[in-house]
Design a protein around this motif. Sequence first.
Motif, mmCIF file in Angstrom:
data_model
loop_
_atom_site.group_PDB
_atom_site.id
_atom_site.type_symbol
_atom_site.label_atom_id
_atom_site.label_comp_id
_atom_site.label_asym_id
_atom_site.label_seq_id
_atom_site.Cartn_x
_atom_site.Cartn_y
_atom_site.Cartn_z
ATOM 1 N N LEU A 104 0.857 -1.183 0.000
ATOM 2 C CA LEU A 104 0.000 0.000 0.000
ATOM 3 C C LEU A 104 0.892 1.231 0.000
ATOM 4 C CD1 LEU A 104 -2.726 -1.100 2.586
ATOM 5 C CD2 LEU A 104 -2.775 -1.288 0.080
ATOM 6 N N THR A 105 0.746 2.048 -1.033
ATOM 7 C CA THR A 105 1.617 3.211 -1.199
ATOM 8 C C THR A 105 0.774 4.480 -1.257
ATOM 9 O OG1 THR A 105 1.544 3.124 -3.623
ATOM 10 C CG2 THR A 105 3.265 1.845 -2.530
ATOM 11 N N GLY A 106 1.388 5.584 -0.896
ATOM 12 C CA GLY A 106 0.656 6.837 -0.967
ATOM 13 C C GLY A 106 1.509 8.025 -0.596
ATOM 14 N N ASP A 107 0.933 9.162 -0.838
ATOM 15 C CA ASP A 107 1.560 10.438 -0.538
ATOM 16 C C ASP A 107 1.714 10.595 0.977
ATOM 17 O OD1 ASP A 107 2.168 13.346 -1.329
ATOM 18 O OD2 ASP A 107 0.496 13.570 0.095
ATOM 19 N N ARG A 108 2.881 11.046 1.411
ATOM 20 C CA ARG A 108 3.161 11.182 2.841
ATOM 21 C C ARG A 108 2.134 12.065 3.528
ATOM 22 N NH1 ARG A 108 4.730 13.495 7.045
ATOM 23 N NH2 ARG A 108 6.329 12.768 8.465
ATOM 24 N N LYS A 109 1.739 13.162 2.890
ATOM 25 C CA LYS A 109 0.779 14.085 3.495
ATOM 26 C C LYS A 109 -0.569 13.392 3.734
ATOM 27 C CE LYS A 109 -1.274 18.636 2.960
ATOM 28 N NZ LYS A 109 -1.387 19.835 2.152
ATOM 29 N N LEU A 110 -1.039 12.623 2.765
ATOM 30 C CA LEU A 110 -2.298 11.882 2.901
ATOM 31 C C LEU A 110 -2.209 10.881 4.057
ATOM 32 C CD1 LEU A 110 -5.115 10.878 1.914
ATOM 33 C CD2 LEU A 110 -3.862 9.325 0.393
ATOM 34 N N ILE A 111 -1.093 10.157 4.118
ATOM 35 C CA ILE A 111 -0.918 9.137 5.151
ATOM 36 C C ILE A 111 -0.866 9.786 6.537
ATOM 37 C CG2 ILE A 111 0.669 7.387 6.040
ATOM 38 C CD1 ILE A 111 1.332 6.830 3.028
#
Length: 169
Positions: A104-111
């Motif tokens: 599961l990957t994503g933008d640091r800000k979203l996480i």
Amino acid sequence: MSTPHVVVVMGVAGTGKTTIGPLLAQRLGVPYAEGDDFHPEANIAKMTAGTPLTDEDRWPWLDAIGAWAHGRAGLGGVVSSSALKRSYRDRLRSAAPGVVFVHLTGDRKLIEDRMTHRQGHFMPTALLDSQFATLQPLQADETGVAVDVSGSPEEITDRAVTALGGLDR
């Protein structure tokens, strides 16, 4: 899928492993195991205090997850584990050679935003930087898929199921 996979849902804290894991297991018709439940109390105490785990802290945890995955070989299952380093994934594969990974990957800000809004979890947002610093994404010789965590849990699960289906071709 012909033979059910044993899937390790991996990623840094806050990517949704505990949310997506059960949804994915339900879609695949296999049991789910929460990776955090395999941690010894000492590990949980360290993380609650904001102290990152060492590799030595992680080995017994990874071995317990690997033993569960081994027991599900040929039957299928989904388990969550950060599995941030290649060496951690190698350890899981040594116990359960057929495991596949959903990263599961994503933008640091979203996480980080998701982490600040969740309740009842021991992992503080202060450890997010150490998680990203430790992360070694899946390599080409590792069986698995990367799945973006933007959108709803159902959308993320749909992407994971579709990506896993591509492994069987």
